[in-house]
Structures are given as C-alpha cells and as structure tokens.
Scaffold this motif. Structure first.
Motif, PDB file in Angstrom:
ATOM      1  N   VAL A  85       1.955  12.071   1.278  1.00 27.72           N
ATOM      2  CA  VAL A  85       1.663  10.638   1.305  1.00 27.72           C
ATOM      3  C   VAL A  85       2.660   9.920   2.194  1.00 27.72           C
ATOM      4  O   VAL A  85       2.332   8.942   2.874  1.00 27.72           O
ATOM      5  CB  VAL A  85       1.664  10.083  -0.130  1.00 27.72           C
ATOM      6  CG1 VAL A  85       1.510   8.570  -0.122  1.00 27.72           C
ATOM      7  CG2 VAL A  85       0.545  10.723  -0.941  1.00 27.72           C
ATOM      8  N   ASP A  95       1.038   6.918   4.236  1.00 29.27           N
ATOM      9  CA  ASP A  95      -0.351   7.241   4.506  1.00 29.27           C
ATOM     10  C   ASP A  95      -1.201   6.706   3.373  1.00 29.27           C
ATOM     11  O   ASP A  95      -1.274   7.280   2.277  1.00 29.27           O
ATOM     12  CB  ASP A  95      -0.531   8.761   4.650  1.00 29.27           C
ATOM     13  CG  ASP A  95      -1.918   9.124   5.198  1.00 29.27           C
ATOM     14  OD1 ASP A  95      -2.805   8.244   5.160  1.00 29.27           O
ATOM     15  OD2 ASP A  95      -2.087  10.271   5.618  1.00 29.27           O
ATOM     16  N   ALA A  96      -1.865   5.554   3.605  1.00 24.64           N
ATOM     17  CA  ALA A  96      -2.638   4.897   2.554  1.00 24.64           C
ATOM     18  C   ALA A  96      -3.846   5.722   2.159  1.00 24.64           C
ATOM     19  O   ALA A  96      -4.204   5.812   0.969  1.00 24.64           O
ATOM     20  CB  ALA A  96      -3.062   3.509   3.015  1.00 24.64           C
ATOM     21  N   VAL A  97      -4.512   6.368   3.128  1.00 26.09           N
ATOM     22  CA  VAL A  97      -5.714   7.143   2.799  1.00 26.09           C
ATOM     23  C   VAL A  97      -5.354   8.340   1.931  1.00 26.09           C
ATOM     24  O   VAL A  97      -6.009   8.625   0.925  1.00 26.09           O
ATOM     25  CB  VAL A  97      -6.397   7.575   4.113  1.00 26.09           C
ATOM     26  CG1 VAL A  97      -7.596   8.467   3.812  1.00 26.09           C
ATOM     27  CG2 VAL A  97      -6.820   6.359   4.919  1.00 26.09           C
ATOM     28  N   GLU A  98      -4.279   9.045   2.369  1.00 24.46           N
ATOM     29  CA  GLU A  98      -3.850  10.207   1.581  1.00 24.46           C
ATOM     30  C   GLU A  98      -3.377   9.775   0.195  1.00 24.46           C
ATOM     31  O   GLU A  98      -3.577  10.473  -0.800  1.00 24.46           O
ATOM     32  CB  GLU A  98      -2.733  10.946   2.322  1.00 24.46           C
ATOM     33  CG  GLU A  98      -2.258  12.222   1.642  1.00 24.46           C
ATOM     34  CD  GLU A  98      -3.350  13.283   1.566  1.00 24.46           C
ATOM     35  OE1 GLU A  98      -3.245  14.193   0.714  1.00 24.46           O
ATOM     36  OE2 GLU A  98      -4.321  13.205   2.353  1.00 24.46           O
ATOM     37  N   SER A 100      -4.519   7.255  -1.621  1.00 19.77           N
ATOM     38  CA  SER A 100      -5.683   7.013  -2.473  1.00 19.77           C
ATOM     39  C   SER A 100      -6.297   8.318  -2.940  1.00 19.77           C
ATOM     40  O   SER A 100      -6.674   8.468  -4.115  1.00 19.77           O
ATOM     41  CB  SER A 100      -6.723   6.186  -1.705  1.00 19.77           C
ATOM     42  OG  SER A 100      -6.191   4.933  -1.333  1.00 19.77           O
ATOM     43  N   ARG A 101      -6.379   9.311  -2.028  1.00 14.90           N
ATOM     44  CA  ARG A 101      -6.976  10.582  -2.421  1.00 14.90           C
ATOM     45  C   ARG A 101      -6.124  11.295  -3.464  1.00 14.90           C
ATOM     46  O   ARG A 101      -6.631  11.842  -4.437  1.00 14.90           O
ATOM     47  CB  ARG A 101      -7.154  11.461  -1.168  1.00 14.90           C
ATOM     48  CG  ARG A 101      -7.967  12.722  -1.428  1.00 14.90           C
ATOM     49  CD  ARG A 101      -8.100  13.528  -0.139  1.00 14.90           C
ATOM     50  NE  ARG A 101      -6.802  14.020   0.296  1.00 14.90           N
ATOM     51  CZ  ARG A 101      -6.225  15.112  -0.227  1.00 14.90           C
ATOM     52  NH1 ARG A 101      -6.842  15.812  -1.157  1.00 14.90           N
ATOM     53  NH2 ARG A 101      -5.045  15.517   0.219  1.00 14.90           N
ATOM     54  N   GLN A 102      -4.813  11.303  -3.247  1.00 23.59           N
ATOM     55  CA  GLN A 102      -3.919  11.968  -4.200  1.00 23.59           C
ATOM     56  C   GLN A 102      -3.929  11.273  -5.559  1.00 23.59           C
ATOM     57  O   GLN A 102      -3.833  11.909  -6.603  1.00 23.59           O
ATOM     58  CB  GLN A 102      -2.500  12.013  -3.632  1.00 23.59           C
ATOM     59  CG  GLN A 102      -2.346  12.918  -2.432  1.00 23.59           C
ATOM     60  CD  GLN A 102      -2.566  14.366  -2.793  1.00 23.59           C
ATOM     61  OE1 GLN A 102      -2.377  14.769  -3.946  1.00 23.59           O
ATOM     62  NE2 GLN A 102      -3.003  15.160  -1.804  1.00 23.59           N
ATOM     63  N   ASP A 118       2.025  -0.913  -0.376  1.00 18.26           N
ATOM     64  CA  ASP A 118       2.716  -0.531   0.863  1.00 18.26           C
ATOM     65  C   ASP A 118       3.976  -1.348   1.034  1.00 18.26           C
ATOM     66  O   ASP A 118       4.380  -2.098   0.125  1.00 18.26           O
ATOM     67  CB  ASP A 118       1.780  -0.676   2.068  1.00 18.26           C
ATOM     68  CG  ASP A 118       1.290  -2.114   2.257  1.00 18.26           C
ATOM     69  OD1 ASP A 118       1.880  -3.033   1.620  1.00 18.26           O
ATOM     70  OD2 ASP A 118       0.327  -2.323   3.007  1.00 18.26           O
ATOM     71  N   VAL A 124      -2.572  -0.576  -2.160  1.00 17.61           N
ATOM     72  CA  VAL A 124      -3.127   0.530  -1.389  1.00 17.61           C
ATOM     73  C   VAL A 124      -4.106   1.333  -2.247  1.00 17.61           C
ATOM     74  O   VAL A 124      -5.192   1.703  -1.784  1.00 17.61           O
ATOM     75  CB  VAL A 124      -1.998   1.438  -0.858  1.00 17.61           C
ATOM     76  CG1 VAL A 124      -2.572   2.683  -0.188  1.00 17.61           C
ATOM     77  CG2 VAL A 124      -1.108   0.676   0.094  1.00 17.61           C
ATOM     78  N   ALA A 125      -3.721   1.583  -3.492  1.00 19.93           N
ATOM     79  CA  ALA A 125      -4.572   2.374  -4.386  1.00 19.93           C
ATOM     80  C   ALA A 125      -4.383   1.872  -5.805  1.00 19.93           C
ATOM     81  O   ALA A 125      -3.314   1.410  -6.186  1.00 19.93           O
ATOM     82  CB  ALA A 125      -4.231   3.856  -4.285  1.00 19.93           C
ATOM     83  N   VAL A 130     -10.556   3.751  -8.913  1.00 23.65           N
ATOM     84  CA  VAL A 130     -11.081   5.061  -8.555  1.00 23.65           C
ATOM     85  C   VAL A 130     -11.486   5.873  -9.772  1.00 23.65           C
ATOM     86  O   VAL A 130     -11.953   6.991  -9.650  1.00 23.65           O
ATOM     87  CB  VAL A 130     -10.040   5.849  -7.724  1.00 23.65           C
ATOM     88  CG1 VAL A 130      -9.757   5.137  -6.418  1.00 23.65           C
ATOM     89  CG2 VAL A 130      -8.761   6.048  -8.517  1.00 23.65           C
TER      90      VAL A 130
END
Length: 544
Positions: A85, A95-98, A100-102, A118, A124-125, A130
C-alpha cells in the motif's frame, strides 16, 4: 395548693434524674438522631463508593478498549505496508487503489469500522463502504398520496444534519492529529449519533507519514450498560439499607410512640387516673426517656389529684365546723331570754365568722401558692431589710394584751436569691403562730444569722415564743394541713391549721428546711417553742 400538692420530689435512684449526664455521649444529645444519621450516611456512602468504583472501572474498560484497538490498528497498518500500500520509490507514496483492495481482503471484526485517509486527510477506503452489510435503519411507514410530511420532520432533518457535521469535524480533528505523527485515541460521537471508541494511527513508509488508519468500535453503549448493571448491586444494597432503616425506625420509634399514644388515649377515653404504659424501661434512648417521663408525669398527676381530693375533703370538713356552730347559735338565739345570754351568743357568732373568714383566706392563699411560686422569678432579696420592715409593721400595730415582736438586725446585710413575697409570707405566718401561743406580756423574738467562717452554709432565721411549747410527738405534724391541736387555755379558732403547712411548702420551694423544737431551761422545763428556717444563699429546688 397545700404542701401535699407541691412539685413532686425527684427520686435520687431514678435513672433519668440527670438525663443530661446520660446523654453526654450521644450525637447531639440524641441516640436516635445518631442512629438515623448513621443509616442515611451508610446508604449514601454505599452509593458514592459504588459510583467511584464503577467510574474507575469504566475508565479502565475504555482505556483497555483503546489499547486493544491501537494494537489492532498498528497490526493492520503493518499488514497494509507489507502488502504494497505504501512504496518509497521514486518517492514515498500512498497507493489508494491497493489500499482499498487490501482493506476489502482484510478481516474487520463485527462492530468495528476501519477507514484510510491520505496525506491530505481525504478518505481513501472505508470498511463500511466495501462490506456486504448495509448500515442504516428501517424506513418509516409509507403515507397516502397528498399527505403532508410531519411537522417535526424539518427539525429532525436539521438536527441530523448538525449531528453529522459535528461528527465529521471531530473525526477530522482526530485525523489531523494522526497526520502529525501522533497516535490518537478517544471517545466521540459518530455520524449515526452513537458513541464509539476511536483510534487513529499514522500509516508510514519507514518514518514518513503517508496516511492515517482510523479504527473505531461501537460497543461503548454496551460498556456503559455493563457499568449500569454493575452499579445495580450497590443501588440494591443502599435500597436494602434504607428499607432496613425504615423498618428499624418503625419498630423502635413509630410503634413505641403509637403504643404510648394508645395508652394515653385509653386514660382519656376511660377517664382513668393511672396509665398502663408499655414496658420500655430497658430503652436507653429518647423513647425510653419519654416512657419514663410519661410514667413519672402520670404518677405525679395521680398523686396531685389524690392530694386535691384530700384537700377538698379537709376544706369541706373545716368549713362545716364553724358553719355548724353558726347555725346552732342562730337557732338558739330566738330562744334566749336575757341580754347576757344574747351577748354571749353574739360573741360566739362573731368568733365563728372570724374563724371562717381566716380559714377561707388561708385556703385561698394555699390554692394560689403553686402558681405564685412558678410565676415569680427568683431575685436578690435582702433578708435583713425584709425582716426589719415586717417586724416594724407589727410594732406599729401593737395593742395592749398582745405579744411584742422583737427583731435585732445583724450588723451587715444578709442577702439570698429568692422570692420576697412568699418569703415575707413565711415570716408573717411564723410570727402570727408564735403570737397566738404567747402570753399577753410575752415576746416573739426573731434572729437572723449565719456563720461568717463558712459563707456557703445556709442562712438561718429563728422565731422564738414564750408559749407552752409543742408536744414532742407533734414536732412534725404541726406542719400538716389543718393541724389545730392547741394547749389548754389558748383561744379556739384563732388559727386555720394551714399557716405552718404553707411555711414548709414555700421554704422547700426555695431549697431550704424548716424545723420545730422546744426551748428548755437547765432543769428541763419547756420555756417556749422555736421555729428555725434554713435557706441557701442561692435558692435551689429541693431534691430528694
């Protein structure tokens, strides 16, 4: 009233003869007062102690929850860092996308919410966004078409909007603190209006802060509910103490008072003279004092009623004697034939009238004596001046054939604390009694003295006459009501028999004593009677 109706004397063996000494060790002089205060303080101390203990326990629970969340957040931040991340090349970045996935793949316990921010503090998440669960509450029931919205809906919407704004500001302050590099922990209100334990820690790459991880748990209400439940035993114990105190007050205070009241009502309803009180002599508190006081009071009232009845019977008997003589003389008067006999009957009538007048006067004085003694307050009395004035009146009104009253005053003034009116009546009654027994050329000698070496000893007044004296067996009975035994040759009806009784009552009310004796010559011949009055310097009620 007469001497028998004087204030009841205190029994030295009576337990409550000195209640002040018995109560010196009590709280405010009251055993019951201390007992009631102790019960109330005990219940308050139980509640206070429980509240203090639970407050510490609540603080400890929240701090423990914060530590747990902090450990979880640090662990989660380390996991996110290892999963890429954060990266350091070419520059440290988040890494905002990573992230959120994590965050989706990371297990978040039920009841907790995780959020990532951030470096600019922007979200960010969010685990709630989710997750498969949808937070919220049930919608209200549908309304028919055309039905206006509830009147309070705008106000409710405004309150909800303010609450959400305040919750977001509090969260923003927490995130800003964590972006400064310091772990943040506390209790705040979330957007739904619930209190949550929240922890925000910085997410770092090596030492560079790249974002913030916020972890919050919404089980604060459960903690508070547990605290309230934990407080219940203390509240129940305090309630039990209050109930126990109320029961004890009912058993030891209310019921005995009700029994005493019922006993008093029984006396009133049955018109009884004596009162049958419950056995409360073993009580060492105010209830026992009250029972003993009521018992003493009723005994005193009963004795006084007996004395009043006896006094009334004696009065009736003494009044009937002159009335019978007057009636006999009036019935005989029309039958006499000579002037000498008529003059003799007239003289008897005048003598009986004087006797009746003196008797009624003395009865009136005796009946008012109690009230006068209770109404007049003791004050300084100059006995020398009082005796001088009284003997001066007798000297000025002296007539041939009457005993002369002689008083030699002491060199210095003799003062006591007492009531000058009743004390003057004592002296006059004793002088009149002595004159009635003295020969026409005799003297009534009055002396006033005290021992200068012992100023605390009683002051003594003696009245001596030259009469026939008093029979030894009557030295005490002369002070009884209506005692009228007189030696042979003395005038009949010159005394009512109340004078010496009144003397003793007044003297004892001043804390003194009066005694009768005979003056004798060297060969044992009785030369006359002597009455000696002993009065304390400071008059005190007689005891025992």
């Amino acid at each position: 009233m007469a001497s028998d109706t004087a204030t009841a004397k205190a029994d030295p063996s009576d337990k409550d003869a000195s209640p002040g000494r018995r109560r010196s060790g009590r709280f405010g002089g009251s055993r019951l007062g201390g007992f009631i205060l102790a019960l109330n303080l005990l219940s308050l101390l139980i509640l206070l102690g429980g509240a203090l203990a639970l407050n510490e326990w609540r603080r400890g629970l929240i701090e423990a929850r914060q530590e747990t969340l902090t450990a979880q957040a640090e662990l989660l931040a380390n996991v996110l860092s290892r999963q890429g991340v954060t990266r350091g090349e070419p520059t440290p970045a988040f890494d905002a996308v990573e992230a959120s996935r994590q965050l989706v793949d990371t297990f978040i316990p039920n009841g907790q919410r995780a959020r990532l921010y951030d470096l600019d503090g922007l979200p960010v998440a969010d685990s709630y966004l989710v997750t498969e669960s949808i937070p919220g509450s049930a919608l209200p029931d549908s309304r028919p078409a055309g039905t206006p919205p509830p009147r309070d809906q705008p106000k409710t919407t405004e309150r909800n909007s303010r609450r959400v704004d305040e919750a977001r500001r509090a969260l923003a302050q927490e995130v800003d603190g964590a972006l400064g590099g310091q772990n943040q922990a506390g209790v705040r209100v979330n957007e739904s209006g619930d209190r949550v334990v929240s922890v925000s820690i910085p997410v770092r790459h090596v030492r560079q802060v790249l974002g913030v991880l916020t972890l919050e748990a919404g089980d604060v209400e459960e903690t508070l509910s547990a605290q309230r439940l934990a407080l219940m035993p203390f509240a129940l114990v305090a309630l039990a103490v209050n109930l126990l105190g109320s029961l004890l007050l009912h058993l030891f205070v209310a019921r005995p008072i009700m029994r005493l009241s019922a006993a008093a009502d029984a006396v009133r309803l049955q018109q009884a003279r004596a009162i049958s009180l419950p056995d409360l002599d073993g009580r060492k508190d105010e209830i026992g004092d009250l029972a003993r006081s009521l018992e003493t009071m009723t005994e005193t009232l009963s004795d006084r009623m007996d004395a009043i009845e006896a006094f009334a019977a004696d009065v009736s008997h003494e009044i009937k004697n002159p009335l019978t003589s007057i009636r006999s003389a009036l019935e005989t008067l029309p039958l006499v034939k000579t002037d000498a006999q008529r003059e003799k009957l007239t003289g008897l009538l005048q003598q009986d009238v004087r006797r009746l007048d003196r008797l009624i006067t003395d009865i009136s004085n005796a009946s008012r004596l109690d009230a006068e003694l209770n109404r007049d307050r003791p004050r300084a009395v100059d006995l020398t001046l009082l005796l001088t004035e009284i003997t001066g009146v007798y000297a000025a009104g002296h007539k041939p054939g009457e005993a002369r009253v002689v008083f030699t005053p002491p060199s210095d003034a003799v003062r006591i604390t007492g009531r000058d009116g009743p004390l003057g009546q004592v002296v006059r009654n004793l002088i009149d009694n002595a004159r009635s027994f003295s020969s026409p050329d005799g003297q009534v000698r009055i002396a006033l003295w005290r021992d200068p070496a012992e100023p605390d000893r009683p002051i003594r007044v003696t009245i001596d006459d030259d009469g026939p004296g008093i029979p030894p067996e009557n030295l005490e009975t002369v002070f009884e009501r209506f005692y009228t035994s007189r030696p042979r040759g003395t005038a009949f009806g010159a005394n009512s028999g109340l004078g010496l009784s009144i003397v003793r009552q007044i003297v004892e009310a001043h804390g003194g004593e009066v005694q009768a004796s005979n003056r004798t010559a060297a060969d044992g011949t009785v030369e006359g009677a002597r009455f000696e009055v002993a009065l304390p310097v400071i008059a005190q009620p007689r005891r025992g």
